[in-house]
Scaffold this motif. Structure first.
Motif, PDB file in Angstrom:
ATOM      1  N   LEU A 194       0.830  -1.210   0.000  1.00 33.21           N
ATOM      2  CA  LEU A 194       0.000   0.000   0.000  1.00 33.21           C
ATOM      3  C   LEU A 194       0.859   1.252   0.000  1.00 33.21           C
ATOM      4  O   LEU A 194       0.520   2.235  -0.660  1.00 33.21           O
ATOM      5  CB  LEU A 194      -0.912   0.000   1.234  1.00 33.21           C
ATOM      6  CG  LEU A 194      -2.375  -0.254   1.002  1.00 33.21           C
ATOM      7  CD1 LEU A 194      -3.148  -0.267   2.299  1.00 33.21           C
ATOM      8  CD2 LEU A 194      -2.993   0.675   0.024  1.00 33.21           C
ATOM      9  N   LYS A 195       1.982   1.227   0.730  1.00 33.58           N
ATOM     10  CA  LYS A 195       2.836   2.424   0.792  1.00 33.58           C
ATOM     11  C   LYS A 195       3.476   2.741  -0.560  1.00 33.58           C
ATOM     12  O   LYS A 195       3.815   3.887  -0.826  1.00 33.58           O
ATOM     13  CB  LYS A 195       3.879   2.311   1.895  1.00 33.58           C
ATOM     14  CG  LYS A 195       4.972   1.321   1.645  1.00 33.58           C
ATOM     15  CD  LYS A 195       5.971   1.311   2.795  1.00 33.58           C
ATOM     16  CE  LYS A 195       7.034   0.288   2.539  1.00 33.58           C
ATOM     17  NZ  LYS A 195       8.258   0.789   2.040  1.00 33.58           N
ATOM     18  N   ARG A 235     -12.688   0.738  -2.712  1.00 36.82           N
ATOM     19  CA  ARG A 235     -12.305   1.352  -1.436  1.00 36.82           C
ATOM     20  C   ARG A 235     -13.243   0.911  -0.320  1.00 36.82           C
ATOM     21  O   ARG A 235     -14.406   0.641  -0.551  1.00 36.82           O
ATOM     22  CB  ARG A 235     -12.342   2.869  -1.546  1.00 36.82           C
ATOM     23  CG  ARG A 235     -11.308   3.422  -2.510  1.00 36.82           C
ATOM     24  CD  ARG A 235     -11.368   4.952  -2.509  1.00 36.82           C
ATOM     25  NE  ARG A 235     -10.243   5.520  -3.210  1.00 36.82           N
ATOM     26  CZ  ARG A 235      -9.072   5.799  -2.651  1.00 36.82           C
ATOM     27  NH1 ARG A 235      -8.864   5.538  -1.390  1.00 36.82           N
ATOM     28  NH2 ARG A 235      -8.098   6.319  -3.359  1.00 36.82           N
ATOM     29  N   GLN A 253      -9.767   3.433   2.563  1.00 40.31           N
ATOM     30  CA  GLN A 253      -8.530   2.767   2.155  1.00 40.31           C
ATOM     31  C   GLN A 253      -8.811   1.854   0.966  1.00 40.31           C
ATOM     32  O   GLN A 253      -9.860   1.224   0.902  1.00 40.31           O
ATOM     33  CB  GLN A 253      -7.968   1.926   3.305  1.00 40.31           C
ATOM     34  CG  GLN A 253      -7.279   2.715   4.370  1.00 40.31           C
ATOM     35  CD  GLN A 253      -5.943   3.288   3.898  1.00 40.31           C
ATOM     36  OE1 GLN A 253      -5.348   2.875   2.911  1.00 40.31           O
ATOM     37  NE2 GLN A 253      -5.477   4.288   4.621  1.00 40.31           N
ATOM     38  N   PRO A 254      -7.881   1.757   0.022  1.00 44.63           N
ATOM     39  CA  PRO A 254      -8.064   0.830  -1.104  1.00 44.63           C
ATOM     40  C   PRO A 254      -8.135  -0.619  -0.616  1.00 44.63           C
ATOM     41  O   PRO A 254      -7.382  -1.019   0.269  1.00 44.63           O
ATOM     42  CB  PRO A 254      -6.822   1.045  -1.952  1.00 44.63           C
ATOM     43  CG  PRO A 254      -6.308   2.383  -1.573  1.00 44.63           C
ATOM     44  CD  PRO A 254      -6.664   2.554  -0.132  1.00 44.63           C
ATOM     45  N   LEU A 300      -0.104   3.898  -3.036  1.00 47.18           N
ATOM     46  CA  LEU A 300      -0.834   5.157  -2.794  1.00 47.18           C
ATOM     47  C   LEU A 300      -0.193   6.384  -3.450  1.00 47.18           C
ATOM     48  O   LEU A 300      -0.900   7.165  -4.089  1.00 47.18           O
ATOM     49  CB  LEU A 300      -1.044   5.367  -1.293  1.00 47.18           C
ATOM     50  CG  LEU A 300      -2.069   4.423  -0.662  1.00 47.18           C
ATOM     51  CD1 LEU A 300      -2.090   4.589   0.854  1.00 47.18           C
ATOM     52  CD2 LEU A 300      -3.450   4.641  -1.245  1.00 47.18           C
ATOM     53  N   TYR A 343      -0.830   6.146  -7.244  1.00 48.05           N
ATOM     54  CA  TYR A 343      -2.238   6.372  -7.570  1.00 48.05           C
ATOM     55  C   TYR A 343      -2.601   7.847  -7.401  1.00 48.05           C
ATOM     56  O   TYR A 343      -3.325   8.411  -8.219  1.00 48.05           O
ATOM     57  CB  TYR A 343      -3.124   5.492  -6.688  1.00 48.05           C
ATOM     58  CG  TYR A 343      -4.585   5.592  -7.002  1.00 48.05           C
ATOM     59  CD1 TYR A 343      -5.067   5.312  -8.271  1.00 48.05           C
ATOM     60  CD2 TYR A 343      -5.503   5.963  -6.032  1.00 48.05           C
ATOM     61  CE1 TYR A 343      -6.410   5.401  -8.567  1.00 48.05           C
ATOM     62  CE2 TYR A 343      -6.853   6.052  -6.316  1.00 48.05           C
ATOM     63  CZ  TYR A 343      -7.295   5.767  -7.585  1.00 48.05           C
ATOM     64  OH  TYR A 343      -8.634   5.869  -7.876  1.00 48.05           O
ATOM     65  N   LYS A 344      -2.070   8.478  -6.377  1.00 45.29           N
ATOM     66  CA  LYS A 344      -2.344   9.906  -6.161  1.00 45.29           C
ATOM     67  C   LYS A 344      -1.797  10.746  -7.315  1.00 45.29           C
ATOM     68  O   LYS A 344      -2.412  11.707  -7.742  1.00 45.29           O
ATOM     69  CB  LYS A 344      -1.727  10.360  -4.833  1.00 45.29           C
ATOM     70  CG  LYS A 344      -2.048  11.773  -4.469  1.00 45.29           C
ATOM     71  CD  LYS A 344      -1.491  12.121  -3.103  1.00 45.29           C
ATOM     72  CE  LYS A 344      -1.841  13.557  -2.748  1.00 45.29           C
ATOM     73  NZ  LYS A 344      -1.294  13.958  -1.463  1.00 45.29           N
TER      74      LYS A 344
END
Length: 114
Positions: free
Chosen positions: A51-52, A87, A93-94, A55, A58-59
């Motif tokens: 996830l780190k 989400r 959160q995804p 994100l 994706y942003k």
């Protein structure tokens, strides 16, 4: 005024995913996002990504930017769109992502330049 488009390559490293079905909840607890890569004439592949790592990418690109998806164990990266991100309705959160692989060698593909 139209902004200048950058040619910066954004790469996201993913691993092939062996955990399938309802067992992916364990991955999410470990902050690992389950995902799939699919596309026309492309065999669907279950993958996972931290996830780190996901994100910020994706942003930056959202669902319209093409990224290079580097699958662990594959020599060449795959070009893909982050097509769909599911989400959590409470935390936002995804929970799952889909990568739509883009094939650039198609006859009807034309590269647009600014």
């Amino acid at each position: 005024m139209v902004g200048k488009q950058t040619k910066e390559k954004i790469t996201l490293k993913v691993e092939k995913r062996m955990v399938l079905g309802k067992k992916v909840k364990k991955l999410r607890k470990e902050e690992v996002l389950p995902a799939n890569i699919y596309g026309k004439n492309v065999k669907s592949l279950a993958v996972q990504v931290s996830l780190k790592d996901f994100l910020p990418v994706y942003k930056k690109v959202g669902e319209t930017g093409i990224i290079e998806v580097k699958v662990e164990g594959e020599e060449k990266p795959r070009h893909a769109l982050i097509h769909n991100v599911q989400r959590d309705p409470v935390s936002d959160q995804p929970l799952h992502a889909d990568f739509h692989q883009v094939l650039f060698n198609r006859k009807n593909y034309r590269q647009h330049t600014c």
